[in-house]
Design a protein around this motif. Structure first.
Motif, PDB file in Angstrom:
ATOM      1  N   ILE A   7      10.068   5.578   9.296  1.00  0.00           N
ATOM      2  CA  ILE A   7      11.312   6.258   8.610  1.00  0.00           C
ATOM      3  C   ILE A   7      11.908   6.943  10.091  1.00  0.00           C
ATOM      4  CG2 ILE A   7      10.968   6.141   6.306  1.00  0.00           C
ATOM      5  CD1 ILE A   7      10.570   9.176   6.640  1.00  0.00           C
ATOM      6  N   ASP A  38      16.431   3.316   6.082  1.00  0.00           N
ATOM      7  CA  ASP A  38      15.210   3.548   6.058  1.00  0.00           C
ATOM      8  C   ASP A  38      14.677   4.156   4.368  1.00  0.00           C
ATOM      9  OD1 ASP A  38      15.074   3.157   8.610  1.00  0.00           O
ATOM     10  OD2 ASP A  38      14.677   5.194   9.331  1.00  0.00           O
ATOM     11  N   THR A  60       6.748   8.912  10.615  1.00  0.00           N
ATOM     12  CA  THR A  60       8.106   9.105  11.676  1.00  0.00           C
ATOM     13  C   THR A  60       7.322   9.730  12.668  1.00  0.00           C
ATOM     14  OG1 THR A  60      10.202   9.795  11.500  1.00  0.00           O
ATOM     15  CG2 THR A  60       8.623  11.465  10.707  1.00  0.00           C
ATOM     16  N   CYS A 116      10.698  -1.105   7.904  1.00  0.00           N
ATOM     17  CA  CYS A 116      11.650  -0.317   8.676  1.00  0.00           C
ATOM     18  C   CYS A 116      13.047  -0.313   7.871  1.00  0.00           C
ATOM     19  CB  CYS A 116      11.690  -0.628  10.157  1.00  0.00           C
ATOM     20  SG  CYS A 116      10.062  -0.650  10.675  1.00  0.00           S
ATOM     21  N   GLY A 117      13.816   0.652   8.187  1.00  0.00           N
ATOM     22  CA  GLY A 117      15.209   0.299   8.039  1.00  0.00           C
ATOM     23  C   GLY A 117      15.686  -0.693   9.117  1.00  0.00           C
TER      24      GLY A 117
END
Length: 263
Positions: A7, A38, A60, A116-117
């Motif tokens: 994220i 995310d 992160t 993952c986003g």
């Protein structure tokens, strides 16, 4: 099943300031949120956890304040939070960022899925997820909108296209980038929030702990160089062309264009 969700904490504002020396975002003192794509990735991992059981780790890279994004992920239901934080990471482009995250993922180890986003709202590159897959030599599926089925060996997912979707089967482990339209992230309950902030710790790792040289990270390890940053000029407001009929509107539009050209 072990799922790692990468994220990013992003500015929750349109008034972004740029450091004139490094041409990077100034994040100190700016309200921050978990990047929307995310957050959808966290929710997708938690849905798998709810249905069939999984250990979910949120990971992160960022300054110390990024710990709050991890704690929000824990409050949603994740099991562990890991922060990659060091001066050596400062100013990383997507390549250096993905390299650092890959180092963290290798240290975690024994994963089945990496989420993952799709992309971050402060950069919109959509590069970090695919680059992580390349660093780790894993199959990847981008723009995942729905996970149809999943077990420890394989997954079947829907990948969003401009005019529909395609169905893809992939062997695990793999990297998925999730779009925010895939779900509605849950709200943490008060009890869980209190427990996360009072009783749960965040592991903080630097470049030494993930076995990466500082020269490959941050500004030193970033092949992308920003030559200039600027604020685009504000465009003149639009003008509505009035008229009682379509024909009259077209004539008024032509007269308006003609007058502007002649003047």
């Amino acid at each position: 099943m072990k799922i790692i969700v990468c994220i990013k904490q992003v500015p929750d504002t349109n008034e972004v300031k740029i450091d004139p020396k490094t041409n990077t975002l100034i994040r100190e003192g700016v309200p921050s949120i978990i990047n929307p794509d995310d957050k959808a990735a966290i929710e997708e991992a938690l849905k798998i956890k709810d249905k069939q059981g999984a250990e979910v780790t949120v990971l992160t890279m960022g300054p110390p304040q990024a710990e709050y994004a991890l704690r929000e992920g824990l409050a949603m239901g994740a099991d562990k939070g890991i922060l990659l934080s060091s001066r050596s990471f400062a100013g990383s482009d997507t390549w250096a960022t993905s390299l650092a995250l890959s180092g963290g993922i290798k240290k975690i180890g024994n994963y089945d899925l990496i989420f993952c986003g799709r992309q971050a709202i402060d950069g919109d590159t959509a590069q970090v997820g695919p680059e992580i897959a390349e660093h780790l030599d894993l199959p990847q599926i981008t723009y995942v909108s729905k996970i149809r089925s999943i077990n420890k060996e394989k997954a079947v997912v829907e990948r969003a296209l401009e005019d529909g979707y395609e169905v893809i089967e992939v062997t695990l482990p793999a990297v998925f980038t999730i779009i925010k339209e895939s779900n509605n992230p849950r709200y943490p309950n008060i009890g869980r929030i209190i427990d996360v902030f009072d009783n749960m710790s965040i592991d903080v790792w630097d470049e030494i702990m993930i076995k990466l040289e500082s020269e490959k990270l941050g500004l030193k390890g970033s092949p992308t160089q920003v030559l200039r940053t600027f604020t685009p000029p504000i465009k003149a407001p639009g003008k509505m062309i009035e008229g009682n009929t379509d024909k009259e509107k077209v004539l008024n539009l032509l007269n308006n264009l003609y007058n502007n050209i002649v003047k």
